[in-house]
Design a protein around this motif. Structure first.
Motif, PDB file in Angstrom:
ATOM      1  N   CYS A 372      -2.286  -0.683  -2.361  1.00  0.00           N
ATOM      2  CA  CYS A 372      -1.361   0.338  -1.854  1.00  0.00           C
ATOM      3  C   CYS A 372      -2.134   1.489  -1.209  1.00  0.00           C
ATOM      4  O   CYS A 372      -1.720   2.012  -0.169  1.00  0.00           O
ATOM      5  CB  CYS A 372      -0.483   0.863  -2.985  1.00  0.00           C
ATOM      6  N   ILE A 373      -3.247   1.871  -1.821  1.00  0.00           N
ATOM      7  CA  ILE A 373      -4.070   2.939  -1.230  1.00  0.00           C
ATOM      8  C   ILE A 373      -4.712   2.433   0.057  1.00  0.00           C
ATOM      9  O   ILE A 373      -4.811   3.171   1.045  1.00  0.00           O
ATOM     10  CB  ILE A 373      -5.136   3.416  -2.231  1.00  0.00           C
ATOM     11  N   ARG A 374      -5.148   1.178   0.066  1.00  0.00           N
ATOM     12  CA  ARG A 374      -5.716   0.603   1.291  1.00  0.00           C
ATOM     13  C   ARG A 374      -4.693   0.610   2.421  1.00  0.00           C
ATOM     14  O   ARG A 374      -5.007   0.914   3.572  1.00  0.00           O
ATOM     15  CB  ARG A 374      -6.195  -0.832   1.040  1.00  0.00           C
ATOM     16  N   ARG A 379      -2.578   2.879   7.512  1.00  0.00           N
ATOM     17  CA  ARG A 379      -1.533   3.518   8.294  1.00  0.00           C
ATOM     18  C   ARG A 379      -2.010   4.852   8.861  1.00  0.00           C
ATOM     19  O   ARG A 379      -1.674   5.203  10.003  1.00  0.00           O
ATOM     20  CB  ARG A 379      -0.286   3.715   7.426  1.00  0.00           C
ATOM     21  N   ALA A 380      -2.760   5.584   8.070  1.00  0.00           N
ATOM     22  CA  ALA A 380      -3.295   6.850   8.562  1.00  0.00           C
ATOM     23  C   ALA A 380      -4.266   6.608   9.711  1.00  0.00           C
ATOM     24  O   ALA A 380      -4.272   7.356  10.700  1.00  0.00           O
ATOM     25  CB  ALA A 380      -3.993   7.599   7.420  1.00  0.00           C
ATOM     26  N   VAL A 381      -5.071   5.552   9.606  1.00  0.00           N
ATOM     27  CA  VAL A 381      -6.000   5.196  10.685  1.00  0.00           C
ATOM     28  C   VAL A 381      -5.236   4.859  11.960  1.00  0.00           C
ATOM     29  O   VAL A 381      -5.605   5.288  13.062  1.00  0.00           O
ATOM     30  CB  VAL A 381      -6.895   4.006  10.259  1.00  0.00           C
ATOM     31  N   ALA A 386      -3.603   6.012  17.455  1.00  0.00           N
ATOM     32  CA  ALA A 386      -2.519   6.108  18.434  1.00  0.00           C
ATOM     33  C   ALA A 386      -2.695   7.346  19.322  1.00  0.00           C
ATOM     34  O   ALA A 386      -2.479   7.289  20.541  1.00  0.00           O
ATOM     35  CB  ALA A 386      -1.171   6.152  17.720  1.00  0.00           C
ATOM     36  N   VAL A 387      -3.090   8.469  18.723  1.00  0.00           N
ATOM     37  CA  VAL A 387      -3.299   9.692  19.503  1.00  0.00           C
ATOM     38  C   VAL A 387      -4.526   9.538  20.408  1.00  0.00           C
ATOM     39  O   VAL A 387      -4.515   9.965  21.574  1.00  0.00           O
ATOM     40  CB  VAL A 387      -3.465  10.912  18.575  1.00  0.00           C
ATOM     41  N   LYS A 485       6.188   3.471  12.076  1.00  0.00           N
ATOM     42  CA  LYS A 485       6.747   4.802  11.832  1.00  0.00           C
ATOM     43  C   LYS A 485       8.140   4.734  11.211  1.00  0.00           C
ATOM     44  O   LYS A 485       8.584   5.687  10.577  1.00  0.00           O
ATOM     45  CB  LYS A 485       6.827   5.597  13.132  1.00  0.00           C
ATOM     46  N   THR A 486       8.827   3.606  11.403  1.00  0.00           N
ATOM     47  CA  THR A 486      10.236   3.531  11.000  1.00  0.00           C
ATOM     48  C   THR A 486      10.502   2.504   9.907  1.00  0.00           C
ATOM     49  O   THR A 486      11.661   2.220   9.615  1.00  0.00           O
ATOM     50  CB  THR A 486      11.116   3.183  12.222  1.00  0.00           C
ATOM     51  N   ASP A 487       9.444   1.919   9.305  1.00  0.00           N
ATOM     52  CA  ASP A 487       9.713   0.882   8.301  1.00  0.00           C
ATOM     53  C   ASP A 487       9.902   1.447   6.894  1.00  0.00           C
ATOM     54  O   ASP A 487      10.058   0.708   5.933  1.00  0.00           O
ATOM     55  CB  ASP A 487       8.624  -0.186   8.308  1.00  0.00           C
TER      56      ASP A 487
END
Length: 491
Positions: A372-374, A379-381, A386-387, A485-487
């Motif tokens: 879960c932490i992975r 997701r943060a990566v 994306a930016v 972003k929406t899941d």
């Protein structure tokens, strides 16, 4: 309802009593308030009435069961579920049997007591039958069948377990699917998912350790030293214990228990410690390796019960998650700044170095092998990347100076990339749900750009082929980011 306090603090007093006793039965002998009737007459209050005292007892018993209901993460056929359901049903029957003598105050107190108990029963059933809970069980059963077929059954038949990279990959896929199961923030569901993941990750680790062991050098020859014979015998026992541990973790062992296996492994350690290796370095290292194998198995026996007697499933309190969330907050701030400057046509704000440093920070976050932490880190990566890709494409579009001899197909790909850059800006700023019209519009527009790229004919131009391939990947990444972003995933 009792469930209003269930998921906040397990030890919080049963709030239903506050509505029933106006301060508790112990305080009522000091003053007996009279309720004012709407027409001016006083309604009698019955704090010491036998019916009210019986309702106080039911309230106390329900408060004792509340924390157990709140943390129960099993299914309806589990022993603890049946016990809790039976105890709560008995309380409900006791409430029904309270004689209110037709008095409105007692009738109201009985109704409120019944509602509290019914709320606990409903909460217990909702979590045990929740679609996410059933999905976790199905994934656990799938893992159980896989491990039974590949590992446990062959060993029981006296054969050799089929331990290979394919099995490890299949288990990893199941771990990822379990990680994706939503819990809606419910403690029982979070606990059930954590327990399922703990078991499966432990099995995966044991099997991966077995795969690594297969590549090690063979045990020392027994001719080297008489102690080698004993170490080799222990190694055989460790191999058997490994299979027993996997069976235990996956619920495939009917007779063995964690305590029994722990005792066997500890006895092996004592046997190894008693060996005289006469200062022989090679034999001492061999014994050390076997001891480490045993310690690894003992560690997993401890992990097997971790989901029950700790609150490590509450990852909101995890330091690594807090680090990740701090990075996400920083990324959100930078993303807003990038979009704000782009809207004004200002490309001067390019915090790429800062974004790259955030990627480095995320890479250093300790996940402790927790899937879960992975996933939270992954997701943060993706959010940071994306930016960065948005800035890269904007810069490429700003620098682009097409020549008169540019291939028409190549120009067509760049036109699509320009549209994708505008759409990515909208996706970066999107903060809605999949049911929103804006989401469906973005999804449709991105799909149209993919179709436009598919319609581009490179006409043999290698540069166009490469550009189209990269543009397709870019569009798919934007779609995947929008989906992520929406899941509504949560740890």
């Amino acid at each position: 309802m009792a469930v209003r306090w269930l998921c906040s603090l397990f030890g919080k007093p049963f709030d239903g009593g506050k509505r029933m006793d106006h301060g508790g039965p112990q305080q009522q002998h000091h003053h007996q308030p009279q309720q004012q009737h709407p027409m001016g007459q006083q309604q009698p209050y019955y704090p010491q009435h036998p019916a009210m005292m019986r309702l106080y007892e039911v309230q106390r018993d329900a408060a004792a069961l509340g924390p157990q209901v709140c943390t129960f993460g099993g299914l309806q056929n589990d022993r603890d579920y049946k016990r809790l359901e039976r105890d709560l049903t008995q309380l409900l029957l006791q409430v029904d049997q309270v004689d209110t003598e037709g008095k409105a105050e007692l009738q109201g107190a009985r109704k409120r007591a019944a509602q509290e108990v019914e709320g606990l029963l409903r909460y217990l059933e909702e979590n045990a039958t929740h679609p996410s809970r059933l999905a976790m069980e199905e994934l656990s059963n799938e893992a159980r069948r896989l491990v039974d077929e590949r590992v446990v059954a062959p060993q029981r038949a006296g054969g050799v377990a089929e331990i290979n990279d394919e099995l490890v990959d299949m288990l990893q896929e199941l771990v990822l699917r379990l990680t994706q199961v939503k819990t809606e923030g419910r403690v029982p569901l979070r606990k059930a998912r954590y327990r399922a993941l703990t078991r499966l990750c432990a099995v995966q680790d044991v099997i991966e350790g077995r795969t690594e062991q297969q590549t090690l050098s063979l045990p020392l020859s027994e001719e080297t030293h008489e102690a080698v014979h004993h170490i080799n015998q222990v190694m055989v026992k460790v191999s058997v214990a490994r299979g027993q541990l996997v069976a235990l973790l996956m619920g495939l062992s009917g007779r063995d228990s964690c305590a029994h296996l722990s005792r066997i492994l500890t006895e092996m350690q004592v046997e190894l410690d008693a060996l005289d290796v006469s200062g022989n370095t090679a034999i001492r290292n061999y014994r050390k390796q076997v001891v480490e194998e045993i310690n690894g198995l003992l560690k997993h026996l401890d992990l097997e019960v971790e989901g029950d007697d700790t609150r490590r499933y509450d990852l909101a309190q995890n330091n690594s998650i807090r680090e990740i969330e701090a990075v996400r907050a920083h990324v959100s701030h930078l993303r807003e700044g990038v979009l704000r400057h782009c809207m004004m046509g200002d490309m001067g704000f390019r915090p790429k170095a800062e974004l790259q440093s955030l990627l480095t920070h995320l890479d250093q976050v300790d996940t402790a092998k927790n899937p879960c932490i992975r996933e939270a880190r992954r997701r943060a990566v993706v959010e940071v990347q994306a930016v960065i890709t948005f800035l890269d494409l904007r810069e490429a579009l700003a620098r682009r100076q097409p020549g008169p001899n540019e291939h028409p197909s190549h120009r067509a790909v760049w036109l699509v990339l320009g549209s994708l850059s505008d759409l990515q800006a909208q996706v970066l700023g999107f903060d809605g749900k999949r049911a929103d019209k804006s989401y469906m519009m973005l999804e449709e527009l991105l799909t149209k750009q993919l179709l436009a790229l598919d319609a581009v004919d490179p006409q043999g131009d290698e540069m166009t082929k490469m550009a189209r391939k990269q543009a397709v990947k870019f569009a798919q990444n934007i779609l995947n980011y929008l989906d992520m972003k929406t899941d509504e995933w949560e740890y």
